[in-house]
Write a protein that holds these residues in place. Structure first.
Motif, PDB file in Angstrom:
ATOM      1  N   ILE A  67       6.240 -18.912  -0.933  1.00 15.64           N
ATOM      2  CA  ILE A  67       6.666 -18.110  -2.080  1.00 15.64           C
ATOM      3  C   ILE A  67       5.834 -18.486  -3.304  1.00 15.64           C
ATOM      4  O   ILE A  67       5.367 -17.617  -4.044  1.00 15.64           O
ATOM      5  N   TYR A  68       5.615 -19.775  -3.503  1.00 20.05           N
ATOM      6  CA  TYR A  68       4.797 -20.236  -4.628  1.00 20.05           C
ATOM      7  C   TYR A  68       3.377 -19.658  -4.513  1.00 20.05           C
ATOM      8  O   TYR A  68       2.826 -19.136  -5.493  1.00 20.05           O
ATOM      9  N   MET A  69       2.801 -19.734  -3.331  1.00 16.86           N
ATOM     10  CA  MET A  69       1.430 -19.238  -3.131  1.00 16.86           C
ATOM     11  C   MET A  69       1.354 -17.725  -3.318  1.00 16.86           C
ATOM     12  O   MET A  69       0.404 -17.222  -3.924  1.00 16.86           O
ATOM     13  N   PHE A  70       2.335 -17.003  -2.815  1.00 13.40           N
ATOM     14  CA  PHE A  70       2.355 -15.548  -3.000  1.00 13.40           C
ATOM     15  C   PHE A  70       2.486 -15.197  -4.481  1.00 13.40           C
ATOM     16  O   PHE A  70       1.787 -14.310  -4.982  1.00 13.40           O
ATOM     17  N   MET A  71       3.379 -15.885  -5.182  1.00 10.30           N
ATOM     18  CA  MET A  71       3.567 -15.590  -6.606  1.00 10.30           C
ATOM     19  C   MET A  71       2.322 -15.974  -7.409  1.00 10.30           C
ATOM     20  O   MET A  71       1.984 -15.297  -8.387  1.00 10.30           O
ATOM     21  N   LYS A  72       1.651 -17.030  -7.001  1.00 11.94           N
ATOM     22  CA  LYS A  72       0.407 -17.401  -7.688  1.00 11.94           C
ATOM     23  C   LYS A  72      -0.633 -16.291  -7.503  1.00 11.94           C
ATOM     24  O   LYS A  72      -1.302 -15.897  -8.457  1.00 11.94           O
ATOM     25  N   TRP A  73      -0.763 -15.782  -6.272  1.00 18.43           N
ATOM     26  CA  TRP A  73      -1.702 -14.698  -6.023  1.00 18.43           C
ATOM     27  C   TRP A  73      -1.322 -13.477  -6.854  1.00 18.43           C
ATOM     28  O   TRP A  73      -2.186 -12.846  -7.488  1.00 18.43           O
ATOM     29  N   LEU A  74      -0.029 -13.137  -6.858  1.00 20.54           N
ATOM     30  CA  LEU A  74       0.431 -11.985  -7.640  1.00 20.54           C
ATOM     31  C   LEU A  74       0.206 -12.205  -9.139  1.00 20.54           C
ATOM     32  O   LEU A  74      -0.173 -11.280  -9.852  1.00 20.54           O
ATOM     33  N   ARG A  75       0.437 -13.440  -9.616  1.00 22.91           N
ATOM     34  CA  ARG A  75       0.214 -13.748 -11.035  1.00 22.91           C
ATOM     35  C   ARG A  75      -1.254 -13.515 -11.398  1.00 22.91           C
ATOM     36  O   ARG A  75      -1.559 -12.884 -12.405  1.00 22.91           O
ATOM     37  N   LEU A  76      -2.161 -14.004 -10.565  1.00 25.57           N
ATOM     38  CA  LEU A  76      -3.589 -13.827 -10.831  1.00 25.57           C
ATOM     39  C   LEU A  76      -3.978 -12.343 -10.775  1.00 25.57           C
ATOM     40  O   LEU A  76      -4.771 -11.865 -11.599  1.00 25.57           O
ATOM     41  N   ALA A  77      -3.428 -11.622  -9.815  1.00 23.45           N
ATOM     42  CA  ALA A  77      -3.698 -10.182  -9.716  1.00 23.45           C
ATOM     43  C   ALA A  77      -3.175  -9.447 -10.944  1.00 23.45           C
ATOM     44  O   ALA A  77      -3.854  -8.561 -11.482  1.00 23.45           O
ATOM     45  N   CYS A  78      -1.987  -9.821 -11.401  1.00 24.74           N
ATOM     46  CA  CYS A  78      -1.423  -9.184 -12.597  1.00 24.74           C
ATOM     47  C   CYS A  78      -2.257  -9.506 -13.834  1.00 24.74           C
ATOM     48  O   CYS A  78      -2.507  -8.628 -14.670  1.00 24.74           O
ATOM     49  N   GLU A  79      -2.679 -10.759 -13.963  1.00 22.72           N
ATOM     50  CA  GLU A  79      -3.493 -11.149 -15.117  1.00 22.72           C
ATOM     51  C   GLU A  79      -4.795 -10.361 -15.170  1.00 22.72           C
ATOM     52  O   GLU A  79      -5.267 -10.012 -16.259  1.00 22.72           O
ATOM     53  N   ASP A  80      -5.365 -10.054 -14.005  1.00 22.03           N
ATOM     54  CA  ASP A  80      -6.589  -9.252 -13.968  1.00 22.03           C
ATOM     55  C   ASP A  80      -6.374  -7.850 -14.532  1.00 22.03           C
ATOM     56  O   ASP A  80      -7.332  -7.182 -14.917  1.00 22.03           O
ATOM     57  N   ALA A 119       8.320 -19.933  -9.518  1.00 21.74           N
ATOM     58  CA  ALA A 119       6.959 -19.851  -8.981  1.00 21.74           C
ATOM     59  C   ALA A 119       6.033 -19.094  -9.929  1.00 21.74           C
ATOM     60  O   ALA A 119       4.883 -19.494 -10.123  1.00 21.74           O
ATOM     61  N   ALA A 120       6.526 -18.033 -10.551  1.00 21.03           N
ATOM     62  CA  ALA A 120       5.708 -17.238 -11.472  1.00 21.03           C
ATOM     63  C   ALA A 120       5.297 -18.034 -12.699  1.00 21.03           C
ATOM     64  O   ALA A 120       4.249 -17.772 -13.287  1.00 21.03           O
ATOM     65  N   THR A 121       6.100 -19.005 -13.060  1.00 18.09           N
ATOM     66  CA  THR A 121       5.790 -19.821 -14.241  1.00 18.09           C
ATOM     67  C   THR A 121       5.096 -21.128 -13.874  1.00 18.09           C
ATOM     68  O   THR A 121       4.955 -22.017 -14.710  1.00 18.09           O
ATOM     69  N   GLY A 122       4.703 -21.247 -12.595  1.00 18.53           N
ATOM     70  CA  GLY A 122       3.946 -22.415 -12.167  1.00 18.53           C
ATOM     71  C   GLY A 122       4.784 -23.610 -11.758  1.00 18.53           C
ATOM     72  O   GLY A 122       4.263 -24.718 -11.632  1.00 18.53           O
ATOM     73  N   LEU A 123       6.073 -23.388 -11.516  1.00 13.33           N
ATOM     74  CA  LEU A 123       6.938 -24.468 -11.057  1.00 13.33           C
ATOM     75  C   LEU A 123       7.138 -24.370  -9.547  1.00 13.33           C
ATOM     76  O   LEU A 123       7.021 -23.297  -8.962  1.00 13.33           O
TER      77      LEU A 123
END
Length: 178
Positions: A67-80, A119-123
């Motif tokens: 879940i953390y890894m998926f949210m990290k990928w989604l966070r990076l995709a959203c930031e783009d 996870a979205a906030t890096g925790l």
């Protein structure tokens, strides 16, 4: 200031076993089956029965890592795309969870949302959850379903039914090599 929920302090768990269960659910979903294949379900249940309490904890930690890894990928995709991952992911996840009352009892939705936001906030989702006590049996299916919903969303975004599974598999390969 470092948080006690920082991912560096989190156990990784059995990511391989968790991914196998998630991938199994995705395949059933994509095969348009209304119910899981009974044979496949039996094999997953047999596998889970062999784990014992320590093994189950490892799979739970593995699911949280995913879940953390998926949210990290989604966070990076959203930031783009100058989007906020929480605003982009959480409302639709909640709406989907509410449409699935047999999988997500209403009282489990806040916990699953908390995992996503952590996870979205890096925790670390598992360390965030651990501060509230042990996982309850009622939360186990929603945890797996949360990971499956995230994987399906990533697959839809990438227009590739295996992208989310490959994302984790490649990360595992890299961590074993280096």
């Amino acid at each position: 200031m470092s948080s006690p929920c920082d991912p560096e302090y989190a156990p990784v768990g059995d990511v391989g076993a968790a991914l196998m269960m998630i991938d199994s659910q995705l395949r059933a979903l994509y095969d348009s089956k209304t119910e899981a294949d009974p044979e496949q379900q039996r094999m997953v249940e047999q596998f889970a029965a062999t784990l014992g309490p320590r093994g189950i904890d490892e799979v739970l930690d593995g699911a949280c890592t995913i879940i953390y890894m998926f949210m990290k990928w989604l966070r990076l995709a959203c930031e783009d795309h100058d989007k906020d991952v929480i605003e982009y992911v959480v409302p639709s996840q909640v709406a989907t969870m509410r449409m699935m009352p047999r999988t997500f009892r209403p009282e489990t939705i806040p916990t699953m949302v908390g995992l996503l936001v952590a996870a979205a906030t890096g925790l670390s989702p598992n360390l965030w959850r651990a501060q509230y006590g042990r996982w309850t049996e009622a939360e186990l299916n929603p945890l797996e379903a949360t990971a499956v919903l995230l994987a399906e969303r990533i697959n839809r975004i990438s227009d590739d039914r295996d992208f989310a599974t490959r994302l984790i598999t490649e990360a595992l390969s890299k961590s074993e090599r280096g």
